[in-house]
Motif scaffolding. Structure first.
Motif, PDB file in Angstrom:
ATOM      1  N   LYS A   1      -5.806  -2.925   4.237  1.00  0.00           N
ATOM      2  CA  LYS A   1      -6.673  -3.266   3.104  1.00  0.00           C
ATOM      3  C   LYS A   1      -7.993  -2.530   3.190  1.00  0.00           C
ATOM      4  O   LYS A   1      -8.487  -2.011   2.201  1.00  0.00           O
ATOM      5  CB  LYS A   1      -6.939  -4.776   3.096  1.00  0.00           C
ATOM      6  N   GLU A   2      -8.554  -2.530   4.392  1.00  0.00           N
ATOM      7  CA  GLU A   2      -9.822  -1.823   4.600  1.00  0.00           C
ATOM      8  C   GLU A   2      -9.662  -0.351   4.197  1.00  0.00           C
ATOM      9  O   GLU A   2     -10.533   0.230   3.575  1.00  0.00           O
ATOM     10  CB  GLU A   2     -10.249  -1.967   6.073  1.00  0.00           C
ATOM     11  N   ILE A   3      -8.504   0.223   4.556  1.00  0.00           N
ATOM     12  CA  ILE A   3      -8.276   1.629   4.210  1.00  0.00           C
ATOM     13  C   ILE A   3      -8.086   1.782   2.699  1.00  0.00           C
ATOM     14  O   ILE A   3      -8.668   2.654   2.074  1.00  0.00           O
ATOM     15  CB  ILE A   3      -7.035   2.181   4.949  1.00  0.00           C
ATOM     16  N   LEU A   4      -7.290   0.881   2.116  1.00  0.00           N
ATOM     17  CA  LEU A   4      -6.932   1.051   0.703  1.00  0.00           C
ATOM     18  C   LEU A   4      -8.080   0.782  -0.261  1.00  0.00           C
ATOM     19  O   LEU A   4      -8.102   1.339  -1.354  1.00  0.00           O
ATOM     20  CB  LEU A   4      -5.731   0.168   0.352  1.00  0.00           C
ATOM     21  N   VAL A   5      -9.040  -0.074   0.113  1.00  0.00           N
ATOM     22  CA  VAL A   5     -10.155  -0.300  -0.817  1.00  0.00           C
ATOM     23  C   VAL A   5     -11.254   0.740  -0.646  1.00  0.00           C
ATOM     24  O   VAL A   5     -12.216   0.753  -1.387  1.00  0.00           O
ATOM     25  CB  VAL A   5     -10.805  -1.693  -0.686  1.00  0.00           C
ATOM     26  N   ASN A  65      -0.190  -2.529  -3.026  1.00  0.00           N
ATOM     27  CA  ASN A  65      -1.054  -3.683  -3.225  1.00  0.00           C
ATOM     28  C   ASN A  65      -0.961  -4.495  -1.957  1.00  0.00           C
ATOM     29  O   ASN A  65      -0.456  -5.592  -1.917  1.00  0.00           O
ATOM     30  CB  ASN A  65      -0.575  -4.465  -4.445  1.00  0.00           C
ATOM     31  N   ALA A  66      -1.457  -3.934  -0.893  1.00  0.00           N
ATOM     32  CA  ALA A  66      -1.290  -4.558   0.422  1.00  0.00           C
ATOM     33  C   ALA A  66      -2.134  -5.808   0.544  1.00  0.00           C
ATOM     34  O   ALA A  66      -3.165  -5.911  -0.055  1.00  0.00           O
ATOM     35  CB  ALA A  66      -1.670  -3.575   1.516  1.00  0.00           C
ATOM     36  N   PHE A 101      -1.835  -6.703  10.158  1.00  0.00           N
ATOM     37  CA  PHE A 101      -3.127  -7.108  10.697  1.00  0.00           C
ATOM     38  C   PHE A 101      -4.266  -6.914   9.702  1.00  0.00           C
ATOM     39  O   PHE A 101      -5.425  -7.107  10.041  1.00  0.00           O
ATOM     40  CB  PHE A 101      -3.416  -6.367  12.005  1.00  0.00           C
ATOM     41  N   GLY A 102      -3.915  -6.512   8.493  1.00  0.00           N
ATOM     42  CA  GLY A 102      -4.934  -6.468   7.448  1.00  0.00           C
ATOM     43  C   GLY A 102      -5.729  -5.188   7.353  1.00  0.00           C
ATOM     44  O   GLY A 102      -6.430  -4.976   6.377  1.00  0.00           O
ATOM     45  N   TYR A 103      -5.615  -4.332   8.370  1.00  0.00           N
ATOM     46  CA  TYR A 103      -6.480  -3.159   8.355  1.00  0.00           C
ATOM     47  C   TYR A 103      -6.163  -2.223   7.181  1.00  0.00           C
ATOM     48  O   TYR A 103      -7.032  -1.508   6.697  1.00  0.00           O
ATOM     49  CB  TYR A 103      -6.393  -2.384   9.679  1.00  0.00           C
TER      50      TYR A 103
END
Lengths: 276, 311
Positions: free
Chosen positions: A96-100, A275-276, A92-94
């Motif tokens: 990415k929000e965590i990883l950046v 690298n999600a 669901f993409g979340y």
């Protein structure tokens, strides 16, 4: 620290908000208890009566021995499957929000691990409510003492789930792999039946299986060992031997702690190169 | 003024593929920088490297004075990213999503309330603060993501295809919000889009193709390279008007087609006022057509945007 807390809290909020999951997590352990406790106790008690004579068998209650095992099994299932939230977050993409964000990668792993462990511990505690209903009685102090250990065991096992979740990209693949892993881990741990007198290769698996030690610690804390006759102790596999010597509860806890730390480090590495 | 982003000899090589071949560019503070290119040109790879999500094979990237390779967390604090796909947690409310972001970025506790209010006002979502994100429309989700990206006051805001999948009206609205941001906050924006008309709001655009940057300039300068503008003009007496233009105005290619006079000029800005001043014949119709970025893109890459394979 704040990052760990944020990730932990998010997973808990989501757990309590997901009605289906909440329902499942209440009923699944009850089901296990009914099937294994109710279904197997007749057979096991008969076997014990047969081997010890009527006098020894009468005081033996199999459910008392299997209950800590079922709590451990519930912990295992919930902890490992909670790692599914990582795959969901990726889908669901979340993630990415965590990883950046500038949260340290260790915090991500630890936050996720503690979230899963908390949910698992809550489920384990739910099982405690059933204790009086199935005619068991454990010492209250023993139950309070076992809760922190349940949390530790839950952490170690969710660390395992985390590691798998970092390698496997699809939800189905994860479920499949974990299923295959979880079954032998439960059956070869002494959670549901004693693991004495196994063939050597199976005995080896039993001894490297972290659940074995988890179950053993839980039984040793919860069951009043003083009041159990040596025959029952041996038959129920409570004299766990490794390399020909009996392991202490302290050593077992240390082993599980080490296991948890190792898995968190591995999961952290996987987030670092993610690298999600 | 020091550049906010500077990229030097950046390269990303996969086993068989040179995804990004030694690119260089700088983005000034406060500008809107458009990053265009067909699918598979290496745009996403470049953005991922700038955003610390992917390690470069070679070269250096500095953002806000921090090295992307060595000071990852400093870089992460300096940037806000609106990804192409939705990265909100839909099971949570708008407020919860924003609060989590504050915690991830260590926004001071006593400022969180005020900042959340502030960013929600920018994107007009104050009334939806307590609603779950799953009840939001596509446009609202996008706006919420923009709000979230602003919470930690980033120096640079990355917008990767921010309007993809939205209807034209919502798209137009979204650009209003984005322009408002630039005016009010003076924030630097790094933007990619497939809709080239939307890239027109950029101060400068870079066009990337096959791993290289093949053009980088302001949209008007790029269009200027293609040659002049086209002025289309109808008057009550076209023949007479034609003569007058011939007599009094230099430097225009004039032709008469059907009922319209076509003037090809180097810059319509200069010509249009002199035409209106000199012509004594009433003008009935006037149309100035500038070459679009689409024309630029076509000229540089030999194909229209989105024409190549999926990346």
């Amino acid at each position: 620290m704040e990052g760990i807390l944020a990730i932990w809290q998010r997973d808990l909020t989501k757990f309590f908000r997901d009605k289906a999951r909440l329902f499942g997590s209440f009923t699944m352990p009850i089901l296990f208890l009914l099937i294994f406790g109710g279904g197997m106790s007749g057979t096991m008690e008969n076997m014990m009566t047969g081997s010890m004579g009527a006098a020894g068998g009468a005081e033996f209650n199999y459910v008392e021995f299997v209950f800590p095992g079922i709590v451990a099994m519930t912990l295992l299932m919930t902890s490992i499957f909670s790692a599914l939230s990582i795959i969901e977050d990726k889908d669901f993409g979340y993630m990415k929000e965590i990883l950046v964000s500038p949260i340290s990668r260790v915090s991500i792993a630890v936050g996720k691990m503690l979230g899963a462990a908390t949910v698992a511990t809550i489920q384990g505690i739910i099982l405690f409510i059933l204790i009086p209903l199935i005619g068991l009685s454990y010492d209250y102090m023993a139950l309070l003492q076992v809760i922190p250990f349940m949390f530790l065991l839950g952490s170690a096992l969710s660390g395992l789930g985390l590691l798998f979740a970092s390698f496997i990209r699809s939800t189905q693949g994860f479920q499949m792999t974990v299923q295959i892993l979880v079954m032998p881990m439960i059956f070869l741990s002494g959670a549901l039946f004693p693991v004495n007198n196994m063939p050597a290769w199976m005995d080896f698996i039993v001894k490297i299986n972290p659940i074995t030690y988890g179950v053993d610690v839980m039984k040793k804390i919860m069951i009043d060992l003083e009041g159990v006759s040596p025959v029952v102790r041996e038959a129920m596999g409570l004299d766990l031997m490794v390399f020909g010597r009996q392991v202490s509860v302290f050593e077992e806890i240390l082993f599980i702690l080490g296991f948890a730390v190792l898995l968190v480090l591995l999961a952290t590495l996987s987030f670092r190169r993610a690298n999600a | 003024m020091a550049p906010v982003i500077s990229v030097h000899d950046l390269r990303k090589t996969y086993k068989k593929l040179d995804a990004v071949k030694s690119i260089n560019f700088e983005v000034e503070e406060g500008e809107i920088f458009g990053f265009l290119g067909p699918n598979g040109a290496g745009k996403s790879t470049t953005i991922n490297m700038i955003c610390t999500m992917l390690a470069p094979s070679e070269g250096s990237i500095m953002i806000n004075g921090f090295d992307v390779k060595k000071q990852k967390n400093k870089v992460r604090e300096s940037i806000g990213i609106i990804f192409q796909e939705n990265t909100l947690d839909e099971k949570l409310t708008a407020n919860e999503n924003l609060m989590l972001h504050c915690r991830f970025y260590q926004v001071p506790k006593d400022k969180r309330e005020q900042r959340i209010q502030e960013v929600l006002e920018i994107v007009d979502l104050v009334g939806q603060r307590k609603d779950r994100v799953e009840t939001f429309s596509g446009g609202m989700k996008r706006r919420l993501e923009i709000a979230r990206g602003l919470l930690h006051y980033p120096k640079v805001l990355f917008l990767d295809e921010p309007t993809v999948g939205l209807d034209p009206q919502t798209r137009a609205h979204l650009w209003e919000y984005i322009l408002k941001l630039k005016e009010k906050e003076g924030i630097t924006m790094f933007l990619t889009t497939h809709y080239l008309d939307e890239a027109e709001i950029s101060d400068r655009v870079a066009i990337m193709d096959q791993g290289e940057i093949i053009a980088i300039d302001s949209p008007s300068a790029l269009k200027g390279q293609l040659g002049g503008d086209i002025i289309e003009l109808s008057t009550e007496d076209n023949q007479k008007a034609l003569e007058e233009i011939h007599d009094k105005i230099d430097g225009a290619e004039v032709s008469l087609k059907d009922d319209t006079i076509h003037l090809k000029v180097s810059s319509s800005d200069v010509f249009i006022s002199s035409i209106i001043k000199t012509l004594n014949i009433p003008i009935t119709k006037l149309n100035i057509r500038k070459p679009t970025l689409n024309d630029v893109f076509l000229a540089f890459t030999g194909r229209k945007i989105g024409e190549s394979d999926e990346s």
